[in-house]
Design a protein around this motif. Structure first.
Motif, PDB file in Angstrom:
ATOM      1  N   GLU A   1      -9.207   5.058   2.688  1.00  0.00           N
ATOM      2  CA  GLU A   1     -10.417   3.890   2.281  1.00  0.00           C
ATOM      3  C   GLU A   1      -9.888   2.764   1.592  1.00  0.00           C
ATOM      4  O   GLU A   1      -9.422   3.175   0.390  1.00  0.00           O
ATOM      5  N   ILE A   2     -10.317   1.431   1.704  1.00  0.00           N
ATOM      6  CA  ILE A   2      -9.913   0.543   0.781  1.00  0.00           C
ATOM      7  C   ILE A   2     -11.083  -0.251   0.356  1.00  0.00           C
ATOM      8  O   ILE A   2     -12.036  -0.569   0.768  1.00  0.00           O
ATOM      9  N   VAL A   3     -11.119  -0.790  -0.810  1.00  0.00           N
ATOM     10  CA  VAL A   3     -12.010  -1.408  -1.559  1.00  0.00           C
ATOM     11  C   VAL A   3     -11.428  -2.331  -2.387  1.00  0.00           C
ATOM     12  O   VAL A   3     -10.439  -2.160  -3.171  1.00  0.00           O
ATOM     13  N   LEU A   4     -11.965  -3.854  -2.459  1.00  0.00           N
ATOM     14  CA  LEU A   4     -11.247  -4.787  -3.403  1.00  0.00           C
ATOM     15  C   LEU A   4     -12.636  -5.169  -4.120  1.00  0.00           C
ATOM     16  O   LEU A   4     -13.672  -5.469  -3.722  1.00  0.00           O
ATOM     17  N   LEU A   5     -12.637  -4.978  -5.331  1.00  0.00           N
ATOM     18  CA  LEU A   5     -13.577  -5.074  -6.531  1.00  0.00           C
ATOM     19  C   LEU A   5     -13.282  -6.512  -7.125  1.00  0.00           C
ATOM     20  O   LEU A   5     -12.218  -6.737  -7.437  1.00  0.00           O
TER      21      LEU A   5
ATOM     22  N   GLY B   1     -10.680  -7.949 -13.671  1.00  0.00           N
ATOM     23  CA  GLY B   1     -10.619  -9.079 -12.482  1.00  0.00           C
ATOM     24  C   GLY B   1     -10.464  -8.444 -11.315  1.00  0.00           C
ATOM     25  O   GLY B   1     -11.279  -7.201 -11.087  1.00  0.00           O
ATOM     26  N   LYS B   2      -9.862  -8.891 -10.198  1.00  0.00           N
ATOM     27  CA  LYS B   2      -9.856  -8.294  -8.877  1.00  0.00           C
ATOM     28  C   LYS B   2      -9.137  -6.988  -9.051  1.00  0.00           C
ATOM     29  O   LYS B   2      -8.276  -6.770  -9.789  1.00  0.00           O
ATOM     30  N   ALA B   3      -9.527  -5.724  -8.384  1.00  0.00           N
ATOM     31  CA  ALA B   3      -9.071  -4.517  -8.497  1.00  0.00           C
ATOM     32  C   ALA B   3      -8.995  -4.044  -7.070  1.00  0.00           C
ATOM     33  O   ALA B   3      -9.959  -3.879  -6.233  1.00  0.00           O
ATOM     34  N   LEU B   4      -7.949  -3.461  -6.762  1.00  0.00           N
ATOM     35  CA  LEU B   4      -7.536  -2.565  -5.307  1.00  0.00           C
ATOM     36  C   LEU B   4      -7.757  -1.216  -5.753  1.00  0.00           C
ATOM     37  O   LEU B   4      -7.011  -0.533  -6.589  1.00  0.00           O
ATOM     38  N   VAL B   5      -8.641  -0.676  -4.749  1.00  0.00           N
ATOM     39  CA  VAL B   5      -9.088   1.010  -4.824  1.00  0.00           C
ATOM     40  C   VAL B   5      -8.659   1.417  -3.323  1.00  0.00           C
ATOM     41  O   VAL B   5      -9.219   0.932  -2.437  1.00  0.00           O
TER      42      VAL B   5
ATOM     43  N   GLU C   1       0.440  -4.162  -1.443  1.00  0.00           N
ATOM     44  CA  GLU C   1      -0.150  -5.337  -2.071  1.00  0.00           C
ATOM     45  C   GLU C   1       0.616  -6.681  -2.116  1.00  0.00           C
ATOM     46  O   GLU C   1       0.331  -7.563  -2.358  1.00  0.00           O
ATOM     47  N   GLY C   2       2.216  -6.156  -1.871  1.00  0.00           N
ATOM     48  CA  GLY C   2       3.119  -7.311  -2.065  1.00  0.00           C
ATOM     49  C   GLY C   2       3.650  -7.227  -3.550  1.00  0.00           C
ATOM     50  O   GLY C   2       4.349  -8.215  -3.935  1.00  0.00           O
ATOM     51  N   SER C   3       3.025  -6.833  -4.738  1.00  0.00           N
ATOM     52  CA  SER C   3       3.362  -6.995  -5.991  1.00  0.00           C
ATOM     53  C   SER C   3       4.684  -6.571  -6.388  1.00  0.00           C
ATOM     54  O   SER C   3       5.480  -7.272  -7.106  1.00  0.00           O
TER      55      SER C   3
ATOM     56  N   HIS D   1      -6.632 -11.501   0.278  1.00  0.00           N
ATOM     57  CA  HIS D   1      -7.238 -11.648  -1.019  1.00  0.00           C
ATOM     58  C   HIS D   1      -6.381 -11.770  -2.271  1.00  0.00           C
ATOM     59  O   HIS D   1      -7.006 -12.115  -3.100  1.00  0.00           O
ATOM     60  N   LEU D   2      -5.431 -11.363  -2.406  1.00  0.00           N
ATOM     61  CA  LEU D   2      -4.386 -11.455  -3.663  1.00  0.00           C
ATOM     62  C   LEU D   2      -3.491 -12.610  -3.509  1.00  0.00           C
ATOM     63  O   LEU D   2      -2.387 -12.353  -3.108  1.00  0.00           O
TER      64      LEU D   2
END
Length: 330
Positions: A53-57, A63-67, A107-109, A139-140
């Motif tokens: 399950e993927i959520v972007l808040l 700030g933006k948070a990937l869950v 996510e690429g970080s 998104h990121l």
């Protein structure tokens, strides 16, 4: 870090705002009697891929948070802490790192941080979930340059299968994986058999393996951190654990670095290599701070010293929560 994603009074997941923003929260269940909540501006995306399950808040505090699977993976305001700790120590300890393989890291970080090193000739990022990668590319914004970098090879595959099938070897292998949860896609990548039979043979001489190893606080380090550390000790000659606080994770976080070659370098040498080998400036790490991270408190260091559990496919440890695979069986 947790189990469920809850959005009180919030039933749309298309980025629109609820009527009363004061009632919009992300709630992460860390344990049966512990929750961690974030006030939201909006939910930018929510979906379920084949694996998770993927959520972007868009959170008010971080700030933006990937869950993923209900667990905070990365927050815009402090992800540099996690990713600098994961990537740079191994590259700075290696005599001349040219090739790096990232397990996960969709996510690429992690790729972004690795590509700062002037010696790097190729970064291979292998993530099982194409939807997560596409989602993060869109998104990121902080990682857009990394995804476009010609030195990055992006592979969509199970990292275990990819390493089994590849003929090439790497100077550094990184485990930027989700935490092991029951029903999640990656707990087998924390096992002794994987480290010993698949990962280690893919390292070059003097090669270094480093992995994120889950919560490492006073009350959480025995969930998986101590077991991962002890398991890696069964496979590699030189092993070091280190931890630091990540605010959006609400806990200390742990990493384990390992090699069959000694990788100690002095603080001054690490600082010199940071100046000479890295494009740009690190925000969190320098020589002194890295070595301070390896000094664990008495409770955690004693647990690591006395840990006997070895992580296997049939004797796994999980943190609190459930992955999509487990949910499908209920």
């Amino acid at each position: 870090m947790g189990e469920a994603v809850m959005f009180p009074n919030y039933h749309e997941f298309n980025g629109t705002k609820p009527r009363d923003m004061n009632d919009s929260w992300f709630e992460e269940v860390i344990d049966d009697n512990l929750k961690w909540s974030f006030a939201l501006n909006s939910v930018l995306h929510r979906g379920i891929s084949e694996y998770q399950e993927i959520v972007l808040l868009d959170t008010k505090r971080f700030g933006k948070a990937l869950v993923i699977d209900g667990k905070m993976q990365s927050a815009e305001s402090d992800e540099f802490i996690y990713h600098e700790c994961l990537i740079h120590p191994s590259l700075l300890c290696h005599p001349n790192p040219k090739t790096l393989f990232i397990m996960g890291g969709g996510e690429g970080s992690s790729a972004r941080e690795a590509l700062k090193h002037k010696s790097i000739e190729k970064v291979t990022m292998c993530d099982i979930d194409e939807e997560v990668v596409a989602f993060c590319r869109q998104h990121l914004t902080a990682n857009k340059e990394a995804f476009r970098n010609k030195l990055l090879e992006l592979v969509i595959n199970d990292a275990k299968i990819e390493l089994e099938e590849r003929k090439d070897k790497f100077d550094i292998i990184v485990g930027d994986l989700a935490d092991p949860v029951e029903g999640g896609p990656c707990y087998q990548l924390y096992t002794k058999s994987f480290y010993q039979d698949i990962l280690k043979p893919r390292l070059n001489p003097h090669g270094i393996f480093v992995t994120q190893a889950g919560p490492a606080g006073v009350f959480t380090h025995q969930e998986v951190f101590s077991s991962i550390y002890n398991t890696i000790k069964q496979v590699f000659k030189y092993v070091v654990a280190y931890t630091t606080h990540v605010p959006s994770f609400a806990d200390e976080w742990g990493w384990v670095m390992a090699s069959d070659s000694p990788f100690f370098i002095e603080e001054e040498t690490m600082d010199k290599k940071i100046r000479e080998m890295i494009n740009g400036e690190l925000l969190y790490l320098d020589g002194a701070s890295f070595y301070s991270l390896t000094v664990l408190n008495k409770m955690v260091s004693s647990s690591l010293k006395n840990e006997t559990h070895v992580y296997t496919e049939h004797n796994a440890r999980f943190i609190h929560g459930q992955g999509v695979g487990k949910k499908d069986t209920i």
